[in-house]
Design a protein around this motif. Structure first.
Motif, mmCIF file in Angstrom:
data_model
loop_
_atom_site.group_PDB
_atom_site.id
_atom_site.type_symbol
_atom_site.label_atom_id
_atom_site.label_comp_id
_atom_site.label_asym_id
_atom_site.label_seq_id
_atom_site.Cartn_x
_atom_site.Cartn_y
_atom_site.Cartn_z
ATOM 1 N N PRO A 113 46.044 -39.998 -34.614
ATOM 2 C CA PRO A 113 46.659 -39.610 -33.667
ATOM 3 C C PRO A 113 47.498 -40.731 -33.259
ATOM 4 O O PRO A 113 48.196 -39.985 -32.462
ATOM 5 C CB PRO A 113 45.930 -39.166 -32.856
ATOM 6 C CG PRO A 113 44.127 -40.179 -32.646
ATOM 7 C CD PRO A 113 44.483 -40.243 -34.338
ATOM 8 N N THR A 157 54.090 -33.325 -33.598
ATOM 9 C CA THR A 157 54.290 -33.966 -32.670
ATOM 10 C C THR A 157 55.914 -34.534 -31.979
ATOM 11 O O THR A 157 56.770 -34.186 -32.856
ATOM 12 C CB THR A 157 54.011 -35.724 -32.792
ATOM 13 O OG1 THR A 157 54.509 -36.578 -31.830
ATOM 14 C CG2 THR A 157 54.398 -36.651 -33.529
ATOM 15 N N TYR A 194 53.545 -44.354 -37.153
ATOM 16 C CA TYR A 194 52.356 -42.581 -37.039
ATOM 17 C C TYR A 194 53.794 -41.707 -36.934
ATOM 18 O O TYR A 194 53.309 -40.787 -37.417
ATOM 19 C CB TYR A 194 51.690 -42.861 -35.354
ATOM 20 C CG TYR A 194 51.242 -41.472 -34.986
ATOM 21 C CD1 TYR A 194 50.464 -40.588 -35.574
ATOM 22 C CD2 TYR A 194 52.187 -41.329 -33.514
ATOM 23 C CE1 TYR A 194 50.231 -39.728 -35.375
ATOM 24 C CE2 TYR A 194 51.880 -39.469 -33.583
ATOM 25 C CZ TYR A 194 50.873 -39.187 -34.026
ATOM 26 O OH TYR A 194 50.109 -37.439 -33.581
ATOM 27 N N VAL A 251 49.092 -41.538 -21.222
ATOM 28 C CA VAL A 251 50.261 -42.418 -20.518
ATOM 29 C C VAL A 251 49.107 -41.457 -19.482
ATOM 30 O O VAL A 251 48.861 -42.378 -18.494
ATOM 31 C CB VAL A 251 51.394 -43.011 -20.600
ATOM 32 C CG1 VAL A 251 52.043 -40.863 -20.466
ATOM 33 C CG2 VAL A 251 51.769 -42.873 -19.412
ATOM 34 N N THR A 266 49.931 -48.912 -15.538
ATOM 35 C CA THR A 266 51.229 -50.059 -16.843
ATOM 36 C C THR A 266 51.913 -49.350 -16.801
ATOM 37 O O THR A 266 52.439 -48.807 -17.999
ATOM 38 C CB THR A 266 50.105 -50.630 -18.309
ATOM 39 O OG1 THR A 266 49.342 -49.286 -18.544
ATOM 40 C CG2 THR A 266 48.882 -51.260 -17.662
ATOM 41 N N GLU A 341 61.479 -48.958 -28.004
ATOM 42 C CA GLU A 341 61.712 -47.504 -28.136
ATOM 43 C C GLU A 341 62.699 -47.773 -26.351
ATOM 44 O O GLU A 341 62.549 -48.899 -25.639
ATOM 45 C CB GLU A 341 60.192 -47.384 -27.187
ATOM 46 C CG GLU A 341 59.300 -47.648 -26.123
ATOM 47 C CD GLU A 341 58.022 -46.452 -25.255
ATOM 48 O OE1 GLU A 341 57.836 -45.773 -25.799
ATOM 49 O OE2 GLU A 341 57.896 -47.370 -24.964
HETATM 50 N N1 USQ Z 1 52.905 -45.092 -21.671
HETATM 51 C C1 USQ Z 1 53.818 -46.589 -19.883
HETATM 52 N N2 USQ Z 1 52.809 -46.914 -20.187
HETATM 53 C C2 USQ Z 1 51.403 -47.067 -20.636
HETATM 54 C C3 USQ Z 1 51.612 -46.062 -22.042
HETATM 55 C C4 USQ Z 1 52.326 -45.502 -22.413
HETATM 56 O O1 USQ Z 1 54.237 -46.792 -20.364
HETATM 57 O O2 USQ Z 1 49.864 -47.556 -20.306
HETATM 58 C C5 USQ Z 1 54.817 -45.295 -21.744
HETATM 59 C C6 USQ Z 1 54.728 -45.361 -23.389
HETATM 60 O O3 USQ Z 1 55.900 -46.472 -23.867
HETATM 61 C C7 USQ Z 1 55.886 -43.975 -24.411
HETATM 62 C C8 USQ Z 1 54.824 -42.938 -23.291
HETATM 63 O O4 USQ Z 1 54.706 -43.491 -21.654
HETATM 64 O O5 USQ Z 1 56.459 -43.915 -23.789
HETATM 65 C C9 USQ Z 1 54.234 -41.842 -23.241
HETATM 66 O O6 USQ Z 1 53.125 -43.074 -24.878
HETATM 67 P P1 USQ Z 1 52.179 -42.588 -25.270
HETATM 68 O O7 USQ Z 1 51.466 -43.229 -25.544
HETATM 69 O O8 USQ Z 1 51.058 -41.598 -23.715
HETATM 70 O O9 USQ Z 1 52.028 -41.247 -26.276
HETATM 71 P P2 USQ Z 1 52.286 -41.773 -27.529
HETATM 72 O O10 USQ Z 1 52.151 -42.879 -28.033
HETATM 73 O O11 USQ Z 1 53.864 -41.148 -27.394
HETATM 74 O O12 USQ Z 1 51.346 -40.724 -28.296
HETATM 75 C C10 USQ Z 1 50.621 -39.575 -27.725
HETATM 76 C C11 USQ Z 1 49.211 -39.253 -28.864
HETATM 77 C C12 USQ Z 1 50.676 -38.839 -30.234
HETATM 78 C C13 USQ Z 1 51.095 -37.748 -29.485
HETATM 79 C C14 USQ Z 1 52.701 -38.205 -29.089
HETATM 80 C C15 USQ Z 1 53.671 -36.818 -28.439
HETATM 81 O O13 USQ Z 1 48.973 -40.272 -29.127
HETATM 82 O O14 USQ Z 1 49.329 -37.997 -30.819
HETATM 83 O O15 USQ Z 1 51.957 -37.257 -30.634
HETATM 84 O O16 USQ Z 1 51.967 -39.063 -27.671
HETATM 85 S S1 USQ Z 1 54.902 -37.601 -28.307
HETATM 86 O O17 USQ Z 1 55.525 -38.773 -27.521
HETATM 87 O O18 USQ Z 1 56.017 -36.656 -27.007
HETATM 88 O O19 USQ Z 1 55.469 -37.919 -29.645
#
Ligand code: USQ
Length: 395
Positions: A113, A157, A194, A251, A266, A341
């Motif tokens: 995931p 997703t 992913y 996040v 972060t 992104e």
């Molecule tokens: N982000 C930050 N700081 C952090 C972590 C993340 O600024 O410390 C930002 C990322 O760059 C991104 C956003 O927060 O723009 C969301 O990141 P995330 O790590 O919470 O989510 P993502 O990688 O997109 O993946 C998570 C799940 C995944 C699901 C997805 C839904 O791990 O399984 O499919 O959320 S979605 O984001 O709508 O595609």
């Protein structure tokens, strides 16, 4: 209902299993401990140790009298998947070893995931591709061959859509082209390997619906937050796997953990990245109501599974404000974005379908964030600062 949960050991899988079991459904969970093994391999840890799936199922039975049957197995192997549908499966743990028949509903969480995991290098990209596509294909063929009537609920997703400069519809878009009209899957353009596998999953199942009249609900979920559900509160050992590291943590969960240990939040890049979010309890609600009100045979039903949208900066501000009220000194820091992104973009998704079938959203309140602080702080001694940010570059 007879419910089969693929990926039953995970952050969402285990709470989903308890949720259905408490309602009196017959529940079987399958998992290969992928997440636990990957955490060991990548040297990241969960907030606290969580008993094995078998230990949790045994405890659940002792405490509630309800049985969750457990199969530990790798669903990329077709025989393991098919055994769950033709009655030849061997339970790793159960109370009653009688096969309950083919499932009425399959909830498919059995995927790698993490977007960052898939972007580490070609090896992790291959693991993601092969696991996610083979499990989905094995599921599709098992349903086709043994019980076409089974309702497949697959977790998709929101990241499948990316961040287009137009409104995002729920799965489908009507297009008029040179005077003719037709309906298509909404254009998808993922920003990680992913997320790309999730697009391919959707395409596979849409193929199965067109070809064999399968019954599918695809839930386009946004990032989930939270640690507690009514069932995890029954006993500490029933809690769910909770990651806060850069690879498997999402996040908002990460921001709360960072606040508790005084690690500056972060924010990647400008922090204008906007996504749709939902509480873990709403994941359970969405999956549960989707199961009770299934898609029709030959229908590919797609819902956008989010309750509200926030930018990363807005989330950081919310967490900071609640943290300060609770006496934490929360700092924020803009880091060079390890991901590729858009950091400032249009984002206007539709998310009405689940509400129309009865979901009542839990919005992100200060009390919800405060409860997350309280639960995380119980385990603050376990939090490893070195796994919070490793800087896996996507570019
Ligand atoms: N982000 C930050 N700081 C952090 C972590 C993340 O600024 O410390 C930002 C990322 O760059 C991104 C956003 O927060 O723009 C969301 O990141 P995330 O790590 O919470 O989510 P993502 O990688 O997109 O993946 C998570 C799940 C995944 C699901 C997805 C839904 O791990 O399984 O499919 O959320 S979605 O984001 O709508 O595609």
């Amino acid at each position: 209902m007879n419910i089969l949960i693929l990926g039953g050991d995970g952050y969402l899988g285990w709470p989903t299993a308890m949720h259905f079991s408490k309602k009196g459904h017959v529940v079987t969970v399958v998992d290969n401990y992928f997440r636990r093994k990957a955490c060991i391999e990548l040297d990241v840890e969960m907030l606290c140790p969580v008993p094995s799936l078998i230990q949790r199922a045994r405890l659940w039975h002792e405490l509630t009298g309800q049985e969750i049957k457990v199969v530990i197995g790798d669903l990329t192997q077709p025989e393991i998947m098919r055994g769950l549908f033709n009655g030849t499966t061997t339970y790793t743990w159960c109370v009653d070893s009688q096969y309950p028949g083919p499932p009425d509903t399959v909830i498919h969480y059995a995927e790698q995931p993490s977007a960052p995991f898939s972007m580490i290098n070609y090896r992790y990209a291959n693991i993601t591709l092969s696991n996610n596509l083979l499990v989905t294909n094995n599921l599709m063929y098992a349903v086709r061959d043994f019980c076409c009537d089974t309702h497949i609920i697959k977790l998709g997703t929101m990241g499948e859509y990316g961040t287009p400069n137009i409104d995002i519809e729920e799965g489908w878009i009507d297009i008029e082209h040179k005077g003719r009209r037709d309906r298509f899957l909404f254009p998808r353009q993922a920003s990680s390997l992913y997320h790309t596998t999730k697009i391919m999953d959707t395409d596979l199942l849409w193929f199965g619906v067109r070809m064999w009249g399968l019954r599918v609900t695809d839930l386009m979920q946004g990032p989930v937050y939270g640690l507690a559900t009514p069932e995890t509160r029954i006993d500490d050992s029933l809690q769910t796997i909770f990651n806060y590291d850069e690879i498997f943590g999402t996040v908002l969960n990460r921001f709360v953990v960072q606040s508790v240990v005084g690690y500056p939040l972060t924010i990647y890049g400008q922090g204008g990245q906007t996504r749709g979010y939902l509480n873990i309890n709403d994941t359970l609600q969405c999956v549960s109501i989707s199961a009770e009100k299934p898609a029709d045979r030959g229908q590919m039903r797609i819902f956008n599974q989010i309750m509200e949208t926030f930018s990363v900066l807005e989330l950081a501000e919310r967490v900071k404000a609640v943290g300060h009220q609770m006496g934490y000194n929360v700092q924020v820091k803009h880091l060079e974005n390890p991901r590729k992104e858009a950091e400032s973009h249009y984002y206007n998704p539709t998310y009405q379908g689940l509400i129309d079938i009865g979901v009542v959203p839990h919005y992100l309140t200060d009390e919800t964030i405060a409860e997350m602080f309280r639960l995380v702080s119980k385990h603050s001694k376990n939090i490893r600062l070195d796994s919070i940010f490793k800087g896996i570059k996507w570019g």
